[in-house]
Design an enzyme around this catalytic site. Structure first.
Site, PDB file in Angstrom:
ATOM      1  N   LYS A  69       0.847  -1.198   0.000  1.00 13.26           N
ATOM      2  CA  LYS A  69       0.000   0.000   0.000  1.00 13.26           C
ATOM      3  C   LYS A  69       0.879   1.244   0.000  1.00 13.26           C
ATOM      4  O   LYS A  69       1.950   1.253   0.629  1.00 13.26           O
ATOM      5  CB  LYS A  69      -0.891  -0.038   1.256  1.00 13.26           C
ATOM      6  CG  LYS A  69      -1.931   1.057   1.348  1.00 13.26           C
ATOM      7  CD  LYS A  69      -2.811   0.835   2.581  1.00 13.26           C
ATOM      8  CE  LYS A  69      -3.884   1.899   2.733  1.00 13.26           C
ATOM      9  NZ  LYS A  69      -4.746   1.672   3.915  1.00 13.26           N
ATOM     10  N   SER A 167      -9.619   1.474   3.330  1.00 11.37           N
ATOM     11  CA  SER A 167      -8.854   2.274   2.402  1.00 11.37           C
ATOM     12  C   SER A 167      -7.804   1.502   1.612  1.00 11.37           C
ATOM     13  O   SER A 167      -7.226   2.030   0.669  1.00 11.37           O
ATOM     14  CB  SER A 167      -8.157   3.409   3.147  1.00 11.37           C
ATOM     15  OG  SER A 167      -7.247   2.869   4.104  1.00 11.37           O
ATOM     16  N   SER A 191      -9.564  -0.896   7.540  1.00 14.96           N
ATOM     17  CA  SER A 191      -9.105  -0.685   6.165  1.00 14.96           C
ATOM     18  C   SER A 191      -8.483  -1.878   5.460  1.00 14.96           C
ATOM     19  O   SER A 191      -8.322  -1.842   4.243  1.00 14.96           O
ATOM     20  CB  SER A 191      -8.114   0.468   6.121  1.00 14.96           C
ATOM     21  OG  SER A 191      -8.829   1.665   6.048  1.00 14.96           O
TER      22      SER A 191
HETATM   23  N1  GLN Z   1     -12.734   4.181   7.562  1.00 12.86           N
HETATM   24  C1  GLN Z   1     -11.950   4.629   8.668  1.00 12.86           C
HETATM   25  C2  GLN Z   1     -11.490   6.037   8.418  1.00 12.86           C
HETATM   26  O1  GLN Z   1     -11.859   6.604   7.460  1.00 12.86           O
HETATM   27  C3  GLN Z   1     -10.805   3.687   8.933  1.00 12.86           C
HETATM   28  C4  GLN Z   1      -9.752   3.753   7.912  1.00 12.86           C
HETATM   29  C5  GLN Z   1      -8.590   2.840   8.164  1.00 12.86           C
HETATM   30  O2  GLN Z   1      -8.716   1.768   8.781  1.00 12.86           O
HETATM   31  N2  GLN Z   1      -7.429   3.276   7.706  1.00 12.86           N
HETATM   32  O3  GLN Z   1     -10.791   6.602   9.166  1.00 12.86           O
END
Ligand code: GLN
Length: 506
Positions: A69, A167, A191
């Site tokens: 990532k 994400s 994520s």
């Molecule tokens: N969806 C959550 C956020 O927007 C978690 C994102 C993540 O785990 N990086 O912060």
């Protein structure tokens, strides 16, 4: 060959039935034919060729292609976090987990697309455009005709497609489509598990403190954990063993062993105590996912596990608590991007230092990031600090204590859905704002980060509309192996059919 698991191809390489070079060639061809899914921000194919030449056959990963990532630092390779702010950032060092994969003989296919700074759950908020889910996607590059996907809400046609989740959507798509055999994601609130669930692969968030965060550009330091995305549970366990362990560069890593020998060949669930948290039977949980959850729980019981309802009473407060803690840590983490020492700098000579900061940050960050910085600074004002930040820390403790109590009562693992439903069509998902989406998408995954527990998402069946439905197994701290053995049992007994894109090669 590209629909095989990491262990399967590793075996073929080690027994010299295929060469790592041939495998890499196939992965590169595949990455090229699925490029329209937008999984990669940077492809590093040339580097991969040089690495595969050096990877000794005897090394643990013997030239296996992987992806990372784009929020993990990679030496001499751009690392953008999906943001304009880091457009030109080329780190001089590797994140520890990346280093451990590469020194074990892995070969880097590239850096994967993501929501900007990992803030999101659809991988649609990236400077480099959205990531697309390969399930039910009709490739322009294939012989097949126009893109028509069906959803329960009615057919979506024309240019629509399903979201990949996020994400770490780029990493999930990179693995699901066979461009690599394992990928790193990050997991702050779900994520890694969320995109794995939508893309029909395994997504592992290990116990906080078992993996080094050194070189992972932070979202919420106290919740972030590197995640692992693979096609099978065994593959995830293998990569976890390679990258886990104490790192002098990250003082939150511990030397506690995860006892990661290979998982059992035929894991048994006899006598295992499995908790079903009643609060996870949440409003909005779709019928098909609930049925899959019940069926798997019943199957586990039939196989000798003791399955019982448990309660995690503070679950409903987790999302709001998260959004306060996240905003506060974001406000502090993002302060370093001033356009002078770090990050994108706005053009113009006649600006005061203040305006240069403001303009650079306005241009460099998207609206989601700016919104969280703004909220975080508000929560951290002296007059608000107690009411919001301190209060949120206390609620976080209560959420974590819920799990401690359930495990203290003898539960070994918890079984829950990963998400409320299958992946939504882009047209529908993009109508809600980032905050609303997070509240819905992270409901089952996010409390786990609050408690620092390990959890893994595994696909169990396809919905009527042909999209993956996944469940989550949550373990006790540092008992990742017990959790993974349970997940492997579920994997073996549900026999989910992986995505096969071999028709693209013909
Ligand atoms: N969806 C959550 C956020 O927007 C978690 C994102 C993540 O785990 N990086 O912060």
């Amino acid at each position: 060959m590209l629909s095989l698991s990491l262990r399967e191809v590793l075996h073929l390489i080690k027994t010299e039935q295929i060469s790592a070079r041939d495998l890499l060639k196939k992965c590169i061809e595949r990455a090229t034919s699925v490029r329209e899914l937008n999984a990669y921000i940077t492809e590093t194919h040339e580097l991969a060729w040089s690495q595969v030449g050096l990877a000794p056959g005897k090394s643990e990963l013997a030239g296996i292609p992987i992806a990372v990532k784009d929020n993990f630092c990679t030496r001499n390779i751009p690392t953008t976090c999906g943001s304009k702010m880091l457009d030109n950032y080329v780190p001089p060092y590797n994140a520890t987990v990346v280093d451990r994969l590469l020194t074990s003989g892995a070969v880097l296919m590239g850096k994967t697309n993501m929501d900007e700074y990992a803030m999101g759950c659809g991988s649609i908020d990236s400077r480099y455009g959205p990531v697309r889910n390969p399930w039910k996607y009709k490739f322009q590059s294939s012989a097949r005709s126009s893109v028509i996907i069906q959803s329960k809400e009615g057919p979506t046609s024309g240019g629509d497609w399903y979201i990949a989740g996020g994400s770490s959507g780029g990493s999930a798509v990179a693995v699901a489509t066979g461009t690599c055999f394992g990928a790193l994601g990050s997991d702050t609130g779900g994520s890694t598990r969320n995109p794995a669930s939508y893309c029909g692969i395994v997504g592992l968030k290990p116990t906080y403190g078992s993996l080094s965060r050194y070189g992972l550009i932070p979202l919420v330091n106290s919740l972030d954990v590197p995640g692992i995305l693979t096609k099978t549970v065994d593959d995830a366990a293998l990569l976890l063993r390679i990258i886990a362990g104490r790192d002098v560069n990250d003082s939150t890593t511990v030397s506690e062993s995860l006892h990661l020998t290979d998982l059992d060949d035929q894991p048994s669930v006899k006598g295992l105590h499995i908790g079903i948290p009643k609060e996870y039977n949440a409003p909005g949980l779709c019928g098909e996912t609930r049925r899959a959850w019940e069926d798997v729980a019943n199957a586990l019981e039939t196989a000798g596990a003791c399955v019982s309802l448990v309660s995690l009473p503070h679950t409903q407060y987790s999302i709001n608590t998260y959004s306060i803690l996240c905003a506060c840590e974001v406000a502090s983490n993002m302060a370093r991007y001033d356009g002078i020492e770090f990050g994108h700098r706005a053009e113009g000579n006649n600006m005061s230092t203040e305006s240069l900061y403001a303009q650079s940050r306005h241009e460099g960050f998207n609206e989601v990031v700016r919104g969280r910085i703004f909220a975080g600074n508000y929560f951290l004002l002296r007059k608000n600090y107690r009411r919001y930040f301190q209060q949120a820390l206390k609620v976080r403790r209560l959420i974590s204590d819920d799990f401690t109590k359930v495990y203290g009562d003898g539960v070994d693992v918890l079984l829950t859905p990963t998400t409320l439903s299958v992946a939504l069509p882009y047209s529908k998902f993009s109508m809600a704002d980032n905050r609303t989406r997070t509240a819905e998408q992270d409901y089952f995954t996010q409390p786990i980060n609050m408690a620092g527990l390990p959890a893994v998402s595994i696909p169990v069946r396809l919905s009527e509309s042909g999209l993956p439905i996944s469940l989550q197994v949550v373990g006790q701290r540092f008992k990742d192996r017990v959790m993974l053995n349970t997940a492997k049992w579920i994997e073996m007994n549900t026999n989910f059919q992986k995505l096969n894109l071999d028709y693209l090669d013909s």
